[in-house]
Design a protein around this motif. Structure first.
Motif, PDB file in Angstrom:
ATOM      1  N   VAL A 338       0.817  -1.215   0.000  1.00 12.26           N
ATOM      2  CA  VAL A 338       0.000   0.000   0.000  1.00 12.26           C
ATOM      3  C   VAL A 338       0.854   1.269   0.000  1.00 12.26           C
ATOM      4  CG1 VAL A 338      -1.701   1.327   1.339  1.00 12.26           C
ATOM      5  CG2 VAL A 338      -1.927  -1.160   1.140  1.00 12.26           C
ATOM      6  N   LEU A 339       1.942   1.263   0.765  1.00 12.95           N
ATOM      7  CA  LEU A 339       2.720   2.487   0.992  1.00 12.95           C
ATOM      8  C   LEU A 339       4.079   2.492   0.312  1.00 12.95           C
ATOM      9  CD1 LEU A 339       2.169   2.888   4.861  1.00 12.95           C
ATOM     10  CD2 LEU A 339       0.777   3.842   3.018  1.00 12.95           C
ATOM     11  N   ARG A 343       7.015   6.194   1.806  1.00 16.48           N
ATOM     12  CA  ARG A 343       5.997   6.991   2.489  1.00 16.48           C
ATOM     13  C   ARG A 343       5.616   6.348   3.801  1.00 16.48           C
ATOM     14  NH1 ARG A 343       0.499   7.634   3.275  1.00 16.48           N
ATOM     15  NH2 ARG A 343      -0.272   5.979   1.908  1.00 16.48           N
ATOM     16  N   PRO A 345       3.236   5.805   7.139  1.00 13.70           N
ATOM     17  CA  PRO A 345       1.770   5.721   7.204  1.00 13.70           C
ATOM     18  C   PRO A 345       1.146   6.971   7.807  1.00 13.70           C
ATOM     19  CG  PRO A 345       2.758   4.462   8.971  1.00 13.70           C
ATOM     20  CD  PRO A 345       3.892   4.900   8.097  1.00 13.70           C
ATOM     21  N   CYS A 346      -0.135   7.161   7.553  1.00 18.23           N
ATOM     22  CA  CYS A 346      -0.939   8.173   8.236  1.00 18.23           C
ATOM     23  C   CYS A 346      -2.220   7.491   8.714  1.00 18.23           C
ATOM     24  CB  CYS A 346      -1.246   9.360   7.323  1.00 18.23           C
ATOM     25  SG  CYS A 346      -2.279   8.959   5.897  1.00 18.23           S
ATOM     26  N   ASP A 348      -5.208   7.946   7.922  1.00 15.75           N
ATOM     27  CA  ASP A 348      -6.155   7.656   6.841  1.00 15.75           C
ATOM     28  C   ASP A 348      -5.860   6.325   6.162  1.00 15.75           C
ATOM     29  OD1 ASP A 348      -7.523   9.995   7.279  1.00 15.75           O
ATOM     30  OD2 ASP A 348      -6.424  11.138   5.755  1.00 15.75           O
ATOM     31  N   ASP A 349      -4.690   5.736   6.436  1.00 18.20           N
ATOM     32  CA  ASP A 349      -4.335   4.454   5.819  1.00 18.20           C
ATOM     33  C   ASP A 349      -4.940   3.255   6.540  1.00 18.20           C
ATOM     34  OD1 ASP A 349      -2.662   5.549   3.797  1.00 18.20           O
ATOM     35  OD2 ASP A 349      -1.023   5.765   5.237  1.00 18.20           O
ATOM     36  N   ARG A 350      -5.614   3.479   7.646  1.00 16.41           N
ATOM     37  CA  ARG A 350      -6.102   2.346   8.438  1.00 16.41           C
ATOM     38  C   ARG A 350      -7.021   1.427   7.632  1.00 16.41           C
ATOM     39  NH1 ARG A 350      -8.244   5.731  13.484  1.00 16.41           N
ATOM     40  NH2 ARG A 350      -8.636   7.162  11.742  1.00 16.41           N
ATOM     41  N   LYS A 352      -6.996   0.920   4.513  1.00 18.60           N
ATOM     42  CA  LYS A 352      -6.249   0.230   3.462  1.00 18.60           C
ATOM     43  C   LYS A 352      -5.327  -0.827   4.029  1.00 18.60           C
ATOM     44  CE  LYS A 352      -5.962   4.804   1.390  1.00 18.60           C
ATOM     45  NZ  LYS A 352      -5.011   5.918   1.135  1.00 18.60           N
ATOM     46  N   LEU A 353      -5.165  -0.836   5.338  1.00 18.67           N
ATOM     47  CA  LEU A 353      -4.259  -1.775   6.015  1.00 18.67           C
ATOM     48  C   LEU A 353      -5.024  -2.564   7.081  1.00 18.67           C
ATOM     49  CD1 LEU A 353      -1.277   0.719   6.553  1.00 18.67           C
ATOM     50  CD2 LEU A 353      -1.421  -1.061   4.788  1.00 18.67           C
ATOM     51  N   THR A 458       3.122   0.490  12.796  1.00 17.94           N
ATOM     52  CA  THR A 458       3.121   0.358  11.344  1.00 17.94           C
ATOM     53  C   THR A 458       4.436   0.842  10.742  1.00 17.94           C
ATOM     54  OG1 THR A 458       0.722   0.708  11.343  1.00 17.94           O
ATOM     55  CG2 THR A 458       1.839   0.918   9.238  1.00 17.94           C
TER      56      THR A 458
END
Length: 501
Positions: A338-339, A343, A345-346, A348-350, A352-353, A458
């Motif tokens: 995903v990243l 990059r 994580p932030c 907002d990635d929760r 997607k992960l 993460t």
């Protein structure tokens, strides 16, 4: 010539009187205990005068795990005082949402070492002053760090320092405790004091060391024994180290407050201390609530809570991830897919992960760093599930029972992120997952802790592979019980992911 026989007679009489007096005292105590036990929920039979304390000291986790066998409510005795234990999520929800269960008990140890004098946040009982302090702290923390983007920036910046620090010993056996605690502490420090501390800052390293000592001593045998017989404060012992450490920690806070007073710009507050100093000036007519001593205690509470619990959870997390390399690798693969590597994580990635996010929650569930929750106290007489509960009764929440209940978890007895995934592989959090408690006393730093846990774990899994050194020492997974449940000391090996074969 009669003196010696008379003396022997007197000594014999005194000895017999003392023995009979002790027997009568024990009999009265047994009668008192039986009277209490007839009016309180069932539980292990307490010993006269010391209650369940010997069991709690000898094997605390075994005692905690045994409590749910007595039903949804059970009773422990801290010395002569009963403590009601809530063992199901249903009864916890019923109780903790009520103000009647929102007090905090007066703990002789906490009062003696000077961590509360009726001011502060964590151990202050429920009332107007506590509401004012909590409301102000929550509002100010949001302004200086809990707004989503602001706290993310702070944690992501710190995660770069943390990754670099841990890879300094790449390929070598290292203890991750200091690096993790420094990283976590730096977030609350940047919010409360307006600054972070380098990992090689000797004064700050010393403060973290004595902070750890206090968390160990306060919840261990010495702390429990002090609460039972507080007159030992007049004698030497490890409790004196607790007092000395606390004086140094609070002294550090007082120095920060003094420096902030000298450099305060009313038009540009830098952090929590500045905001509180301005509030003191604003509320001069309300000096009973906002004054310099309450500032020192509130800042101390925030620093203590924000420097230990999250770092301890991440330390447990490293153990679980190394013990379950398939979970570690699956998280890394998902993160990189995903990243990528570049990059970080932030929040907002929760979505997607989902597997990684589930792993973070599973770490919290299995770490279970406060197995019986933070103690509550009833502030007035109340009823619960047919029992009359008097004012001043201590209340414990058996999170160990909640987090291992076979009715709520697919894999209650093993580390498995599937506990937080639905049949479609999407993240799903059961309603019984309450590591931050609930109701009026829900953890003030919940948002901050959730953010730190997700972003730190993460980021670490994205960049570093963790493993045991050769011939690692076996760990007792019950850990060490202090104010929080910590893992035994352990070493790990870190290797950068982009250099790992």
């Amino acid at each position: 010539m009669w003196a010696t026989p008379l003396m022997k007679l007197d000594l014999s009489f005194v000895g017999l009187a003392l023995f009979l007096g002790l027997i009568i005292l024990v009999l009265f105590e047994i009668i008192r205990i039986n009277s209490y036990r007839g009016r309180t929920p069932p539980g292990p039979r307490p010993l006269p005068f010391v209650g369940s304390l010997p069991h709690l000291i000898k094997n605390p986790m075994e005692l905690v795990r045994s409590m749910s066998q007595y039903g949804e409510l059970s009773t422990l005795y801290l010395g002569r005082k009963p403590m009601i234990t809530l063992n199901t999520i249903q009864v916890i929800k019923e109780a903790l949402v009520q103000e009647a269960f929102s007090g905090r008990p007066a703990m002789p140890l906490i009062e003696w070492i000077g961590l509360t004098n009726g001011t502060g946040i964590i151990m202050v009982t429920f009332g107007h002053a506590w509401r004012q302090q909590r409301r102000f702290a929550l509002h100010t923390l949001r302004n200086f760090g809990l707004r989503k983007k602001s706290v993310e920036d702070r944690v992501l910046e710190e995660s770069r320092y943390l990754i670099s620090e841990m890879l300094k010993a790449e390929g070598k056996s290292m203890n991750p405790q200091h690096a993790l605690q420094n990283a976590v502490s730096n977030i609350i420090c940047s919010i409360v004091f307006g600054d972070r501390f380098n990992y090689d800052d000797k004064r700050f390293s010393y403060l973290l060391k004595i902070l750890n000592e206090n968390f160990m001593l306060a919840g261990a045998a010495v702390g429990e024994f002090f609460n039972l017989v507080p007159f030992i404060k007049h004698f030497p012992g490890p409790h004196q180290k607790l007092k000395q450490n606390t004086n140094e920690l609070v002294g550090f806070i007082r120095d920060e407050v003094k420096e902030h007073k000298e450099t305060l710009d009313p038009d540009s507050p830098r952090d929590f201390i500045d905001a509180y100093l301005l509030e003191i000036e604003k509320q001069k007519s309300n000096e009973d609530t906002f004054h310099e001593e309450s500032l020192v205690m509130s800042a101390t509470d925030l620093f203590l809570a924000g420097s230990n619990t999250t770092a301890t959870t991440i330390r447990w997390g490293l153990i679980f991830l190394i013990q379950n390399p398939d979970v570690q690798d699956r998280c890394h693969e998902e993160i990189v897919r995903v990243l990528g590597y570049d990059r970080l994580p932030c929040m907002d990635d929760r979505d997607k992960l989902p597997y990684t996010y589930a792993t973070v929650h599973e770490i919290q569930r299995c770490a279970n760093i406060v197995p019986m929750g933070v103690v509550h106290e009833t502030i007035r007489p109340t009823k619960l599930r047919g029992y009359d509960i008097s004012q001043g009764t201590m209340i414990l929440t058996n999170l160990s029972a909640i987090f291992s209940n076979k009715e709520h978890w697919k894999h209650p007895d093993s580390f498995n992120p599937e506990n937080f995934l639905d049949e479609n592989g999407h993240f799903s959090k059961p309603q019984c997952f309450i590591p931050f408690s609930m109701g009026p006393r829900v953890c003030l730093g919940e948002t901050l802790a959730r953010t730190e846990l997700f972003l730190y774990i993460t980021s670490l899994l994205q960049q570093i592979h963790f493993s045991w050194p050769p011939d690692p020492q076996p760990l007792d997974m019950d850990g060490i019980m202090g104010a929080v449940r910590i893992p035994q000391p352990f070493n790990i090996i870190c290797r950068s992911r982009d250099t790992k074969e």
